[in-house]
Design an enzyme around this catalytic site. Structure first.
Site, short mmCIF file in Angstrom:
data_model
loop_
_atom_site.label_atom_id
_atom_site.label_comp_id
_atom_site.label_asym_id
_atom_site.label_seq_id
_atom_site.Cartn_x
_atom_site.Cartn_y
_atom_site.Cartn_z
N SER A 120 0.83 -1.20 0.00
CA SER A 120 0.00 0.00 0.00
C SER A 120 0.87 1.26 0.00
CB SER A 120 -0.95 -0.04 1.19
OG SER A 120 -1.98 0.91 1.08
N GLU A 131 -9.89 -4.66 -5.99
CA GLU A 131 -9.56 -3.52 -5.13
C GLU A 131 -9.38 -2.22 -5.89
OE1 GLU A 131 -5.61 -2.73 -3.59
OE2 GLU A 131 -5.04 -4.78 -4.14
N HIS A 166 -7.57 -5.43 -0.95
CA HIS A 166 -6.35 -4.68 -0.71
C HIS A 166 -5.46 -5.38 0.33
CE1 HIS A 166 -3.90 -1.09 -0.70
NE2 HIS A 166 -4.04 -0.93 0.61
#
Length: 329
Positions: free
Chosen positions: A169, A263, A293
Site C-alpha cells: 500500500s 480492489e 487490498h
C-alpha cells in the site's frame, strides 16, 4: 479451458468472499471517515496497535527491536525491528520491508503477519523500519528514513545485490520511491522490489476512476486522497520522488507486483507495470482475482494469501540469485 490455472486466476475461496463482505459492511464506513481530523487519526492508530498486540508472530520467527547506535550526532538513528527465522541459513541477505498505513498510521508490529511469513518462506531476515508518519512528519521524512534503513543494511556488510526492498500500500509507494532514490544517488542497487497493492498515484486520480467501476471492500478514495495530502504537505505531487508514473525507471531492478482484482488500486498497479515495461525494466504483475487490498496480511486464514506469499518467495530467491550471478554490488 486451462485445467490448472495460475493461483491468481482461480475463483476466490469461500473464506475470501466472506471476509470481503464483512469488511464492506463493517469496516469501510469506519475507514471512510479516517483520517479526517486529529482525533480520528489517533483513534485509527490506537485501534491498529491494539489489534496488532493480539496477533502472535508465530513460533518460527524471532522479533528483535532495533535502535541503530552507529550514527553520528546529526543523523536520526534507524529504529524498527528485525523479524528473522529461528535458524536462518542466509546471513548475507535481507529484505527491507516498508509497512503500509496511508503514511499516517500502522507500524512494524501491525504488519508482522506479512513480515513473519516473508522471513519463514524466504528464509531471510526482514528489517522493518519504524519510519516517521504524517502529518506530524510530512514528505520527505518517510523517504529519508527508508533510505537510511537501506544504508544501514549496506553498512552491515550486506551487498545491494542481496537485498530485496518490499512494501504494501503506502509502503509499496515508499518502497518504489526508495528504489528510485537509490538509483538517483548511485547507491548499490537492490536485487529486486516486491510491491503488494502499491499506492502508486498519491493524487488518487486513477483510484477515483477505478472507484466508479469497482466498490473496494474497505479502501475509500476520500480517505486515501486526504492521507496523500497529509503526507505530501507543502511538497509537489509532481516531485520525481513522489510521482512514480513519471519517474525514469531505465536502471530499475526487477519488480514483482501483486494486486487484488477487486480492489481500488488495481488500475494503479497495472499502470506502474506498463511504465516499468516501457522503460525496459522487468516487472512481473499478478492480479489476484476477486482479492482485496493487501490480502497477503491474512495468510493465516486465506489460501490465496498463503499462495501469494509463496509466489513472493519464488521471486525473492530468483532475484537474489540472478543479481549475485550478474555481479551487482
Amino acid at each position: 479451458m486451462n485445467p490448472d490455472p495460475s493461483p491468481y486466476d482461480r475463483r476466490p475461496s469461500m473464506q475470501s468472499r466472506a471476509i470481503s463482505r464483512a469488511l464492506r459492511l463493517g469496516v469501510r464506513p469506519f475507514v471512510s471517515r479516517l483520517p479526517g481530523n486529529p482525533v480520528s487519526l489517533r483513534t485509527a492508530r490506537t485501534a491498529a496497535d491494539a489489534a496488532a498486540r493480539l496477533i502472535r508472530s508465530g513460533p518460527r520467527v524471532r522479533v528483535q527491536q532495533l535502535i541503530d547506535p552507529h550514527t553520528d550526532t546529526t543523523s536520526r538513528p534507524v529504529v524498527g525491528e528485525w523479524v528473522t527465522p529461528i535458524e536462518p541459513t542466509a546471513e548475507d541477505s535481507a529484505i527491507l520491508y516498508l509497512h503500509g498505513g496511508g503514511y499516517v498510521a500502522c507500524s512494524p508490529r501491525t504488519h508482522r503477519p506479512i513480515t513473519a511469513r516473508l522471513a519463514v518462506d524466504c528464509d531471510l531476515p526482514v528489517l522493518v523500519p519504524r519510519y516517521r508518519l504524517a502529518p506530524e512528519h510530512p514528505f520527505p521524512a518517510a523517504l529519508l528514513d527508508a533510505v537510511d534503513a537501506y544504508r544501514f543494511l549496506l553498512g552491515r556488510g550486506i551487498p545491494g545485490s542481496r537485498i530485496v526492498v518490499a512494501g504494501d500500500s503506502a509502503g509499496g509507494h515508499l518502497a518504489a520511491s526508495t528504489v528510485g532514490e537509490i538509483c538517483r544517488t548511485d547507491l548499490p542497487a537492490p536485487a529486486g522490489v516486491v510491491l503488494y497493492s502499491p499506492w502508486v498515484d498519491l493524487t488518487c486520480e486513477l483510484a477515483g476512476e477505478r472507484d466508479r467501476q469497482c466498490r473496494d471492500p474497505y479502501v475509500s478514495v476520500a480517505a486515501a486522497r486526504l492521507a496523500g495530502q497529509m503526507y505530501v504537505g507543502k511538497g509537489d505531487f509532481e516531485d520525481p520522488r513522489l510521482s512514480l508514473l513519471t519517474c525514469p525507471w531505465t536502471a530499475a531492478p526487477p519488480f514483482f507486483v501483486q494486486v487484488g482484482g477487486g480492489e481500488l488500486l488495481r488500475a494503479e498497479a497495472e499502470r506502474l507495470a506498463e511504465v516499468l515495461s516501457a522503460a525496459g525494466a522487468s516487472c512481473e504483475l499478478q492480479v489476484w482475482e476477486g482479492q482485496m487490498h493487501v490480502f497477503q496480511i491474512l495468510n493465516h486464514v486465506l489460501p490465496e494469501a498463503r499462495a501469494a506469499m509463496l509466489e513472493t518467495a519464488r521471486f525473492v530467491r530468483a532475484a537474489i540469485a540472478a543479481s549475485a550471478v550478474g555481479g551487482a554490488a
